[in-house]
Design an enzyme around this catalytic site. Structure first.
Site, PDB file in Angstrom:
ATOM      1  N   GLY A 143     135.652  -4.111 135.412  1.00 51.82           N
ATOM      2  CA  GLY A 143     135.201  -4.401 134.054  1.00 51.82           C
ATOM      3  C   GLY A 143     135.718  -3.434 133.000  1.00 51.82           C
ATOM      4  O   GLY A 143     135.246  -3.437 131.865  1.00 51.82           O
ATOM      5  N   SER A 145     139.034  -3.333 132.372  1.00 50.39           N
ATOM      6  CA  SER A 145     140.257  -3.963 131.896  1.00 50.39           C
ATOM      7  C   SER A 145     141.557  -3.363 132.386  1.00 50.39           C
ATOM      8  O   SER A 145     142.508  -3.173 131.619  1.00 50.39           O
ATOM      9  CB  SER A 145     140.247  -3.924 130.366  1.00 50.39           C
ATOM     10  OG  SER A 145     140.241  -5.207 129.910  1.00 50.39           O
ATOM     11  N   ASP A 190     140.278  -7.492 125.308  1.00 51.95           N
ATOM     12  CA  ASP A 190     140.853  -6.380 126.067  1.00 51.95           C
ATOM     13  C   ASP A 190     142.223  -5.972 125.520  1.00 51.95           C
ATOM     14  O   ASP A 190     142.529  -4.788 125.364  1.00 51.95           O
ATOM     15  CB  ASP A 190     141.009  -6.769 127.537  1.00 51.95           C
ATOM     16  CG  ASP A 190     139.717  -7.289 128.133  1.00 51.95           C
ATOM     17  OD1 ASP A 190     138.666  -7.104 127.497  1.00 51.95           O
ATOM     18  OD2 ASP A 190     139.761  -7.876 129.227  1.00 51.95           O
ATOM     19  N   ASN A 233     137.372  -9.388 141.603  1.00 53.81           N
ATOM     20  CA  ASN A 233     138.716  -9.734 141.152  1.00 53.81           C
ATOM     21  C   ASN A 233     138.665 -11.073 140.437  1.00 53.81           C
ATOM     22  O   ASN A 233     138.549 -12.123 141.053  1.00 53.81           O
ATOM     23  CB  ASN A 233     139.687  -9.792 142.337  1.00 53.81           C
ATOM     24  CG  ASN A 233     141.103  -9.963 141.854  1.00 53.81           C
ATOM     25  OD1 ASN A 233     141.390 -10.839 141.039  1.00 53.81           O
ATOM     26  ND2 ASN A 233     141.989  -9.118 142.325  1.00 53.81           N
TER      27      ASN A 233
END
Ligand code: ADP
Ligand code: NG1
Ligand code: MG
Length: 457
Positions: A143, A145, A190, A233
């Protein structure tokens, strides 16, 4: 700033040892030194989870952990990627002819997404390839990125190799677009923060059009990240795309109940824009018009007055064709209430009130509860960790990133960071022999870091 190209500077003193190792590895493999280094950071999302792809603003900051490519153009028209981490095997392909298989999250595919994105944007006929050694320090599938950092670093490697000057905004947009080639329908947070971040500042990132505003965090506020060490994933499983689909269906069903042209609606923000009402009103509307019981596919088709084939074409994605049940009320409630919390978070930061930390903490707690209960994207270990952080003195704690595992972020007075770190170490990591060896990379205090850049020796 966002319209400037990424900066090119000298390798920083503090980084010289790390870049030196990359240079040696590059030399050992390719027989000469790299020409430049491309760096892109990971991020921690402070608030605004799973709402970027619904069109709503998010509030992340870049972290110090990053992915760096040591690179040089080559004359063989190839992309050659090697990784400092031996678990990732070397990869070579022709720069003019390569494929990215959807749903195949092989590490090099993320880099190829970035390469492809830049090539498509520039549309040049003659392109140069590059050799690169990759080194990443962002915990993976947690989480923070790591995937986007790899996409962004590869994109600027390709652009710099070919002398293409692209603005940070263009790079953010093209990288958000091309990371979807991996098969997940992400929203763009992100990649935007990786390019647009400034030292010392969090950012409010807004979409359509993409823009970012600095958010000054309250004096004395510190953030601690702790990784549950449950890996998720995202490209390998379909949870993420299921949520994207549920949000799209919630928007379309809600639009239909309001007599709006639902086929034009793709995101929950579109419904709010058409109705021109507040986020609070949208939460009430969802409670009024959508039911808690999951919708079956038949019911959705009935409401929208379409066949299953039409629904598949207008609203589903390749990984959600087989779904038969959709939690529309829960997902829409999360999105509209979370979008509201983001705006409140920004307001509290701007107002500089004396109880800012407490208020921000409360918003983060509420965000976690909504992610856990309404969006169902947390994990029992992550919930345990969030509670532990709260008990250890955090003013607020929440899961961050896509979830289903990964990290939690806590807000705490700077003076209490050490106590928090010690208590979380003793409560979550030390007692478990599988977790204990990872404590150093899994548990850390963090401050807002800078954005992607090119460095030279
Ligand atoms: P997140 O972006 O939250 O870290 P994702 O599941 O989206 O998680 O992406 C994780 C994937 O990114 C990894 O499985 C791997 O393929 C790729 N990746 C991340 N860091 C590296 C790295 N240092 N080297 C190679 N691949 C990496
Ligand atoms: P992570 O956790 O980095 O995989 C994903 C999406 C974001 C956002 C968050 C949830 C990508 C590349 N990233 O992030 O756009 O939707 O989940 O808030 O798809
Ligand atoms: Mg990712």
């Amino acid at each position: 700033m966002a319209d400037h190209p990424v900066s090119v500077g000298k390798v920083q003193e503090a980084e010289s040892e790390r870049y030196g190792k990359l240079r040696s590895k590059f030399h050992e493999r390719f027989g000469h030194d790299p020409v430049f280094y491309a760096r892109a950071p990971g991020r921690v999302n402070l608030i605004g989870e799973h709402i970027d792809y619904c069109g709503y603003a998010v509030l992340p900051m870049a972290i110090e952990q990053d992915i760096v490519l040591a690179a040089s153009p080559n004359i063989d028209n190839e992309i050659v990627l090697i990784n400092m981490d031996p678990q990732y095997t070397e990869f070579t392909c022709s720069v003019e002819n390569f494929t990215i298989t959807k749903g195949d999250p092989q590490w090099y595919n993320y880099a190829l997404c970035g390469v492809r994105g830049v090539m498509e944007k520039v549309g040049a006929n003659v392109v140069k390839g590059f050799n690169a050694v990759v080194e990443g320090r962002i915990p993976r599938s947690a989480g923070l990125s790591s995937s986007s950092a790899l996409v962004c670093a590869a994109a600027i490697t390709m652009a710099h190799t070919n002398g293409w000057k692209l603005s940070k905004k263009t790079l953010s947009e093209l990288c958000a677009h091309c990371e979807r080639y991996i098969g997940t329908e992400g929203g763009g947070m992100d990649q935007a923060i990786s390019f647009m971040a400034n030292h010392g500042m969090a950012k409010l990132i807004e979409f359509n059009p993409l823009r970012s505003v600095d958010v000054h965090l309250p004096q004395g506020a510190a953030f601690v990240v702790s990784n549950s060490l449950v890996e998720h994933n995202k490209a390998g499983v379909s949870d993420f795309n299921i949520r994207v689909t549920e949000c799209r269906l919630a928007a379309q069903v809600l639009a239909k109940t309001q007599g709006l042209p639902w086929r034009e609606i793709r995101r929950l923000v579109d419904v709010q824009d058409k109705l021109e009402v507040s986020l609070e009103k949208m939460v009430i509307l969802v409670a009024d018009k959508l039911h808690e019981e999951p919708y079956t596919k038949e019911e959705v088709c009935q409401v929208l007055e379409v066949t299953e084939e039409e629904l598949a074409a207008t609203s589903l994605n390749p990984s959600t064709q087989e779904l038969t049940s959709f939690k529309l009320f829960q997902r829409a409630t999360h999105v509209y209430s979370e979008a509201n919390r983001v705006m409140q978070f920004k307001m509290v930061c701007e107002e500089r009130r004396p109880d800012a930390l407490e208020q921000l903490g409360r918003l983060m707690d509420a965000s976690h509860a909504s992610c856990r209960d309404m969006y169902e994207c947390s994990h029992p270990d992550l919930d345990k960790l969030v509670k532990l952080c709260r008990d250890a003195g955090a003013r607020g704690s929440r899961m961050t990133g896509a979830g289903w595992g990964g990290c939690c972020v806590s807000i705490v007075e700077a003076s209490r960071v050490m106590t928090l770190l010690t208590k979380v170490r003793d409560g979550y990591y030390s007692p478990d022999p599988a977790r204990a060896p990872h404590t150093k990379e899994a548990l850390f205090g963090t401050q807002p870091g800078g954005g992607a850049a090119i460095y030279v020796d």
